[in-house]
Enzyme design. Structure first.
Site, PDB file in Angstrom:
ATOM      1  N   ARG A  18      32.836  -7.423 -17.079  1.00 18.72           N
ATOM      2  CA  ARG A  18      31.272  -7.043 -17.323  1.00 18.72           C
ATOM      3  C   ARG A  18      30.420  -7.593 -16.241  1.00 18.72           C
ATOM      4  NH1 ARG A  18      29.585 -10.072 -23.038  1.00 18.72           N
ATOM      5  NH2 ARG A  18      28.008 -10.883 -21.572  1.00 18.72           N
ATOM      6  N   ARG A  49      23.160 -17.384 -16.174  1.00 14.47           N
ATOM      7  CA  ARG A  49      23.429 -17.635 -17.605  1.00 14.47           C
ATOM      8  C   ARG A  49      23.470 -18.889 -18.132  1.00 14.47           C
ATOM      9  NH1 ARG A  49      28.231 -13.670 -18.548  1.00 14.47           N
ATOM     10  NH2 ARG A  49      28.184 -14.023 -20.777  1.00 14.47           N
ATOM     11  N   ARG A  96      17.433 -17.420 -28.857  1.00 19.45           N
ATOM     12  CA  ARG A  96      17.743 -17.840 -27.732  1.00 19.45           C
ATOM     13  C   ARG A  96      16.639 -18.790 -27.221  1.00 19.45           C
ATOM     14  NH1 ARG A  96      22.361 -14.541 -26.442  1.00 19.45           N
ATOM     15  NH2 ARG A  96      23.429 -14.948 -24.460  1.00 19.45           N
ATOM     16  N   ARG A 146      37.141 -13.145 -18.250  1.00 18.21           N
ATOM     17  CA  ARG A 146      37.111 -12.096 -19.236  1.00 18.21           C
ATOM     18  C   ARG A 146      37.095 -10.782 -18.646  1.00 18.21           C
ATOM     19  NH1 ARG A 146      32.288 -12.812 -23.500  1.00 18.21           N
ATOM     20  NH2 ARG A 146      31.096 -12.540 -21.844  1.00 18.21           N
ATOM     21  N   LYS A 184      31.449 -17.174 -28.932  1.00 19.47           N
ATOM     22  CA  LYS A 184      30.378 -16.721 -30.355  1.00 19.47           C
ATOM     23  C   LYS A 184      30.977 -15.228 -30.736  1.00 19.47           C
ATOM     24  CE  LYS A 184      26.478 -16.807 -28.423  1.00 19.47           C
ATOM     25  NZ  LYS A 184      26.389 -17.178 -26.820  1.00 19.47           N
TER      26      LYS A 184
HETATM   27  P1  ADP Z   1      26.730 -14.345 -23.907  1.00 14.93           P
HETATM   28  O1  ADP Z   1      26.366 -15.213 -24.855  1.00 14.93           O
HETATM   29  O2  ADP Z   1      28.251 -14.337 -23.241  1.00 14.93           O
HETATM   30  O3  ADP Z   1      26.011 -14.673 -22.539  1.00 14.93           O
HETATM   31  P2  ADP Z   1      25.615 -11.977 -24.827  1.00 14.93           P
HETATM   32  O4  ADP Z   1      26.378 -10.811 -25.161  1.00 14.93           O
HETATM   33  O5  ADP Z   1      25.138 -12.724 -26.368  1.00 14.93           O
HETATM   34  O6  ADP Z   1      26.314 -12.886 -23.912  1.00 14.93           O
HETATM   35  O7  ADP Z   1      24.121 -11.719 -24.099  1.00 14.93           O
HETATM   36  C1  ADP Z   1      24.303 -10.890 -22.908  1.00 14.93           C
HETATM   37  C2  ADP Z   1      23.122 -10.573 -22.437  1.00 14.93           C
HETATM   38  O8  ADP Z   1      22.119  -9.714 -23.369  1.00 14.93           O
HETATM   39  C3  ADP Z   1      22.221 -11.972 -22.114  1.00 14.93           C
HETATM   40  O9  ADP Z   1      22.555 -12.624 -20.718  1.00 14.93           O
HETATM   41  C4  ADP Z   1      20.837 -11.627 -21.816  1.00 14.93           C
HETATM   42  O10 ADP Z   1      20.424 -10.983 -20.847  1.00 14.93           O
HETATM   43  C5  ADP Z   1      20.605 -10.460 -23.143  1.00 14.93           C
HETATM   44  N1  ADP Z   1      20.505 -11.061 -24.411  1.00 14.93           N
HETATM   45  C6  ADP Z   1      20.994 -11.108 -25.531  1.00 14.93           C
HETATM   46  N2  ADP Z   1      20.579 -11.674 -26.470  1.00 14.93           N
HETATM   47  C7  ADP Z   1      19.367 -12.199 -25.971  1.00 14.93           C
HETATM   48  C8  ADP Z   1      18.231 -12.661 -26.825  1.00 14.93           C
HETATM   49  N3  ADP Z   1      18.193 -13.276 -27.930  1.00 14.93           N
HETATM   50  N4  ADP Z   1      17.357 -13.120 -25.741  1.00 14.93           N
HETATM   51  C9  ADP Z   1      17.233 -12.564 -24.620  1.00 14.93           C
HETATM   52  N5  ADP Z   1      17.930 -11.836 -24.077  1.00 14.93           N
HETATM   53  C10 ADP Z   1      19.292 -11.772 -24.663  1.00 14.93           C
END
Ligand code: ADP
Ligand code: ZN
Length: 221
Positions: free
Chosen positions: A156, A167, A84, A123, A9
């Protein structure tokens, strides 16, 4: 832009936003910046993120609301990693209604879980500039050193195996339902994201151009 962790993404969102001349709004990046800056928001977010859990809806929604008020969103914006949960999607709908800016399309990137785990566990990210690498597919020239800026390349915190599992569980439990939600609203574009970044980019831009009915650099919403 929707899709499970590891589907690519972030990579696609960044490229799409830059080619279409719109703002890239990544809630994950915003939280990582807050963590790096050591703000109150960052301290709260870090506890959830490190465990692979979602940050509570109120916190995320407030942050996005503030972000959408900035000038660089006028020509359009791409939301990456938000919404989300169904509650976030509903909050977003209310917000966009107030702003008078409907959603043009919802891109859902899809790939098998096995591929997601391979991508996530391999990654590596530059701690200074954010450039991403992969131990097998795209290692930095010198082990642990960023090709772009010379910064430290590391894993990370939430790409460790326990966090990855959590996740993917959170995704299945809370985020997967959004595809059904947006499909009902006839906004969904499901894209096969198992190909190369270039191939996936082609598929995503094609879908967006078709949805928006205009060419690159004119896409709004
Ligand atoms: P990925 O999609 O690879 O899990 P992101 O970089 O989008 O990673 O998000 C990393 C973390 O940030 C998520 O696992 C969550 O803890 C938090 N996060 C990001 N966006 C949201 C959201 N819209 N709602 C809740 N938590 C979020
Ligand atoms: Zn770097």
């Amino acid at each position: 832009m929707l899709g499970p962790p590891g589907v690519g993404k972030g990579t696609q969102a960044e490229r799409i936003a830059s080619e279409f001349g719109i703002a890239h709004i990544s809630t994950g990046d915003m939280f990582r910046e807050a963590v790096a800056a050591g703000t109150e928001l960052g301290k709260t977010a870090r506890e959830y993120m490190a465990a692979g859990a979602l940050v509570p809806d109120e916190i995320v929604v407030g942050m996005v609301e503030e972000r959408l008020g900035r000038d660089d969103t006028r020509k359009g914006f791409l939301l990456d990693g938000f919404p989300r949960t169904i509650a976030q999607a509903e909050a977003l709908e209310r917000l966009l209604q107030t702003l008078g800016r409907p959603v043009t399309a919802v891109v859902d990137l899809r790939a098998d879980e096995e591929l997601l785990i391979t991508r996530l566990s391999g990654r590596r990210v530059c701690a200074s500039c954010g450039a991403t690498y992969h131990v097998q597919n795209k290692p930095p020239k010198q082990d642990g050193v960023c090709d772009v800026c010379g910064g430290e390349v590391r894993q990370r915190e939430d790409d460790r195996p326990e966090a990855i599992r959590e996740r993917l569980r959170e995704y299945a439990a809370k985020t997967a339902a959004l595809t059904e939600h947006y499909s009902r609203l006839e906004l969904l574009e499901s894209i096969d994201a198992s190909g190369t970044p270039e191939e996936v980019f082609g598929l995503v831009s094609e879908a967006l151009i078709r949805r928006a009915g205009v060419g690159t650099h004119q896409v709004a919403g």
